[in-house]
Design a protein around this motif. Sequence first.
Motif, PDB file in Angstrom:
ATOM      1  N   MET A  33       0.842  -1.205   0.000  1.00  0.00           N
ATOM      2  CA  MET A  33       0.000   0.000   0.000  1.00  0.00           C
ATOM      3  C   MET A  33       0.872   1.249   0.000  1.00  0.00           C
ATOM      4  O   MET A  33       0.599   2.220  -0.705  1.00  0.00           O
ATOM      5  N   ARG A  79      -9.781   3.675  -5.526  1.00  0.00           N
ATOM      6  CA  ARG A  79      -8.859   3.855  -6.655  1.00  0.00           C
ATOM      7  C   ARG A  79      -7.801   4.885  -6.282  1.00  0.00           C
ATOM      8  O   ARG A  79      -8.099   5.836  -5.549  1.00  0.00           O
ATOM      9  N   LEU A  80      -6.615   4.727  -6.827  1.00  0.00           N
ATOM     10  CA  LEU A  80      -5.562   5.713  -6.607  1.00  0.00           C
ATOM     11  C   LEU A  80      -6.004   7.075  -7.126  1.00  0.00           C
ATOM     12  O   LEU A  80      -5.720   8.110  -6.516  1.00  0.00           O
ATOM     13  N   SER A  81      -6.710   7.061  -8.241  1.00  0.00           N
ATOM     14  CA  SER A  81      -7.210   8.325  -8.799  1.00  0.00           C
ATOM     15  C   SER A  81      -8.174   8.994  -7.819  1.00  0.00           C
ATOM     16  O   SER A  81      -8.224  10.221  -7.716  1.00  0.00           O
ATOM     17  N   ARG A  99      -6.152  10.577  -4.968  1.00  0.00           N
ATOM     18  CA  ARG A  99      -5.416  11.747  -5.478  1.00  0.00           C
ATOM     19  C   ARG A  99      -6.360  12.944  -5.606  1.00  0.00           C
ATOM     20  O   ARG A  99      -6.020  14.057  -5.209  1.00  0.00           O
ATOM     21  N   LYS A 159      -5.179  -3.169  -2.978  1.00  0.00           N
ATOM     22  CA  LYS A 159      -3.889  -3.340  -3.650  1.00  0.00           C
ATOM     23  C   LYS A 159      -4.071  -3.851  -5.076  1.00  0.00           C
ATOM     24  O   LYS A 159      -3.308  -3.483  -5.977  1.00  0.00           O
ATOM     25  N   VAL A 175      -6.674  -3.120  -6.994  1.00  0.00           N
ATOM     26  CA  VAL A 175      -7.130  -1.940  -7.734  1.00  0.00           C
ATOM     27  C   VAL A 175      -5.949  -1.026  -8.062  1.00  0.00           C
ATOM     28  O   VAL A 175      -5.761  -0.599  -9.211  1.00  0.00           O
ATOM     29  N   GLY A 176      -5.121  -0.753  -7.042  1.00  0.00           N
ATOM     30  CA  GLY A 176      -3.999   0.165  -7.244  1.00  0.00           C
ATOM     31  C   GLY A 176      -2.965  -0.374  -8.206  1.00  0.00           C
ATOM     32  O   GLY A 176      -2.432   0.360  -9.051  1.00  0.00           O
ATOM     33  N   GLU A 208     -13.423  -4.000  -7.079  1.00  0.00           N
ATOM     34  CA  GLU A 208     -14.387  -3.090  -6.443  1.00  0.00           C
ATOM     35  C   GLU A 208     -15.677  -3.829  -6.102  1.00  0.00           C
ATOM     36  O   GLU A 208     -16.273  -3.593  -5.041  1.00  0.00           O
ATOM     37  N   GLU A 244       3.900   5.879  -5.228  1.00  0.00           N
ATOM     38  CA  GLU A 244       4.033   6.073  -6.680  1.00  0.00           C
ATOM     39  C   GLU A 244       2.925   6.976  -7.212  1.00  0.00           C
ATOM     40  O   GLU A 244       3.153   7.814  -8.088  1.00  0.00           O
ATOM     41  N   ALA A 245       1.710   6.789  -6.679  1.00  0.00           N
ATOM     42  CA  ALA A 245       0.581   7.593  -7.161  1.00  0.00           C
ATOM     43  C   ALA A 245       0.814   9.071  -6.892  1.00  0.00           C
ATOM     44  O   ALA A 245       0.572   9.922  -7.763  1.00  0.00           O
ATOM     45  N   ILE A 251     -10.024  -4.059 -12.132  1.00  0.00           N
ATOM     46  CA  ILE A 251     -10.366  -3.021 -11.143  1.00  0.00           C
ATOM     47  C   ILE A 251     -11.832  -3.145 -10.730  1.00  0.00           C
ATOM     48  O   ILE A 251     -12.162  -3.143  -9.537  1.00  0.00           O
ATOM     49  N   LEU A 279       2.280   1.689  -3.506  1.00  0.00           N
ATOM     50  CA  LEU A 279       1.274   2.149  -4.467  1.00  0.00           C
ATOM     51  C   LEU A 279       0.932   3.622  -4.250  1.00  0.00           C
ATOM     52  O   LEU A 279       0.888   4.414  -5.197  1.00  0.00           O
ATOM     53  N   GLU A 291      -4.302  -0.072 -11.675  1.00  0.00           N
ATOM     54  CA  GLU A 291      -4.268   1.329 -12.123  1.00  0.00           C
ATOM     55  C   GLU A 291      -2.864   1.747 -12.560  1.00  0.00           C
ATOM     56  O   GLU A 291      -2.704   2.404 -13.591  1.00  0.00           O
ATOM     57  N   LEU A 292      -1.865   1.368 -11.760  1.00  0.00           N
ATOM     58  CA  LEU A 292      -0.492   1.730 -12.144  1.00  0.00           C
ATOM     59  C   LEU A 292      -0.101   1.035 -13.443  1.00  0.00           C
ATOM     60  O   LEU A 292       0.608   1.615 -14.278  1.00  0.00           O
TER      61      LEU A 292
END
Lengths: 130, 71
Positions: free
Chosen positions: A13, A108-110, A113, B19, B21-22, B48, A19-20, B44, A16, B25-26
């Motif tokens: 975590m 989501r990372l988005s 952010r 993790k 999902v992330g 979810e 990096e995000a 993803i 991730l 995404e990356l």
Amino acid sequence: MKRILIIDDDPRMLQLLGEAFSGSGYHVELAADGEVGLALFRAEPPDVVVTDILMPNREGLETIVALRKLQADVKVVAISGGGNIGPSNFLRLATHLGADAVLAKPFRLSEIRELVDGLFEPQSPVVARA
Amino acid sequence: MAGTLRSTVRHALNNTFCKIVGTAELAQDITAHAGLRAELEVIIKLAEEGGRLLASVDSDDPVPGGAPCSG
């Protein structure tokens, strides 16, 4: 460049989220628990802190209280995969203890952010998805 | 005790879904391949969905009649 401190006991975590946010132009500091997080905070206070709740050593709720004592106006986002039900609703507790925003895992990372970026906009509302 | 165990499992699963999902995404960020990006979006959405299913389970309530998988 805005500074962000991310506190989570899960190494993946941390990676991730690191990096995000580094990809979004933040200077990122990472901490594996609240104790390390507070030490980094004291060394150089960031603009925003993202903290997990359930962690060893010093858990997130205690960390939020300590952060507020150190710097009342620091922006704090609490994240957790803990229960949403009954007494284990950690994210609601985090809001009561002073978190500016909360986000339940999985997210989501988005999403995180956008949430953190939004905290720096004028008159940003408290955002919560607990 | 059972409620505590289920809460611990729920916490671990939500972290795992997060993790997944992330990571997906990356991976989307580092590929321009439209087909691969679409498949990563499916991953993803499935993670979810797992999180939503987990949230719908009221794990603080004891399981009526004892063991959930006795049959």
